[in-house]
Design a protein around this motif. Sequence first.
Motif, mmCIF file in Angstrom:
data_model
loop_
_atom_site.group_PDB
_atom_site.id
_atom_site.type_symbol
_atom_site.label_atom_id
_atom_site.label_comp_id
_atom_site.label_asym_id
_atom_site.label_seq_id
_atom_site.Cartn_x
_atom_site.Cartn_y
_atom_site.Cartn_z
ATOM 1 N N PHE A 186 48.310 42.219 41.117
ATOM 2 C CA PHE A 186 47.544 42.205 39.878
ATOM 3 C C PHE A 186 46.101 41.903 40.248
ATOM 4 C CE2 PHE A 186 51.721 41.603 38.036
ATOM 5 C CZ PHE A 186 51.635 42.379 36.884
ATOM 6 N N LYS A 202 42.155 41.251 38.715
ATOM 7 C CA LYS A 202 41.275 40.970 37.567
ATOM 8 C C LYS A 202 39.938 41.663 37.821
ATOM 9 C CE LYS A 202 43.297 36.594 36.220
ATOM 10 N NZ LYS A 202 43.094 35.157 36.018
ATOM 11 N N SER A 241 47.137 46.282 32.251
ATOM 12 C CA SER A 241 48.091 45.252 31.844
ATOM 13 C C SER A 241 47.597 44.414 30.677
ATOM 14 C CB SER A 241 48.408 44.328 33.023
ATOM 15 O OG SER A 241 49.028 45.057 34.051
ATOM 16 N N GLU A 242 46.360 43.953 30.740
ATOM 17 C CA GLU A 242 45.863 43.077 29.681
ATOM 18 C C GLU A 242 44.338 43.097 29.668
ATOM 19 O OE1 GLU A 242 46.302 38.386 28.337
ATOM 20 O OE2 GLU A 242 47.194 39.067 30.191
ATOM 21 N N LEU A 291 42.968 42.962 33.327
ATOM 22 C CA LEU A 291 44.020 42.691 34.296
ATOM 23 C C LEU A 291 44.766 43.994 34.538
ATOM 24 C CD1 LEU A 291 45.595 40.572 35.974
ATOM 25 C CD2 LEU A 291 47.113 40.330 34.001
ATOM 26 N N HIS A 311 47.535 46.219 37.206
ATOM 27 C CA HIS A 311 48.509 46.190 38.285
ATOM 28 C C HIS A 311 48.246 47.408 39.158
ATOM 29 C CE1 HIS A 311 52.336 46.831 40.372
ATOM 30 N NE2 HIS A 311 52.374 45.510 40.373
#
Length: 162
Positions: free
Chosen positions: A94, A96, A123-124, A133, A135
């Motif tokens: 993951f 950022k 992801s987010e 975020l 992956h």
Amino acid sequence: MKRLFPAPLLSLSLCALWLLLNLSLSAGNLLLGLLLGLVAPLMFAPLRPLPVSIRKPFVAIRLFVQVGRDVVSSNLAVAWGILRARSRPPRSAFVKVPLDLRDANGLAALSMICTVVPGTVWSELALDRSVLLMHVFDLDDEARFIEHFKTTYERPLMEIFQ
């Protein structure tokens, strides 16, 4: 007129799609197609994002071509990573990614790019839209990946939308 037809092209497309799916030009299907074409855009008008103004269309074309190239190369890279997974398993992680892009339409385009390019998954997104975020299927160097992502996708989207 704009209140009655908030999206005339969408109305026409919905009506045509209805008629095409039913393979009939009967009066009932024509009436239902017109009704769908008129009512659906009115009901969903509050959900439509702000109007998009593309500031640099040639940057958009260049980005489109770049994404196409990346889709092909990423497909090959992911396939190769799966084929050699026994000898060298992929290093999934993951990541950022700090974002400078704040435009809602630009972020929507960025999410579609992340979805269509194999090996990456959106992801987010932080509530303040400052960090994404992701992956990544096989990550060699996080800093290099972030720089590539920002240079290749985020900066052109900022030129296009902001």
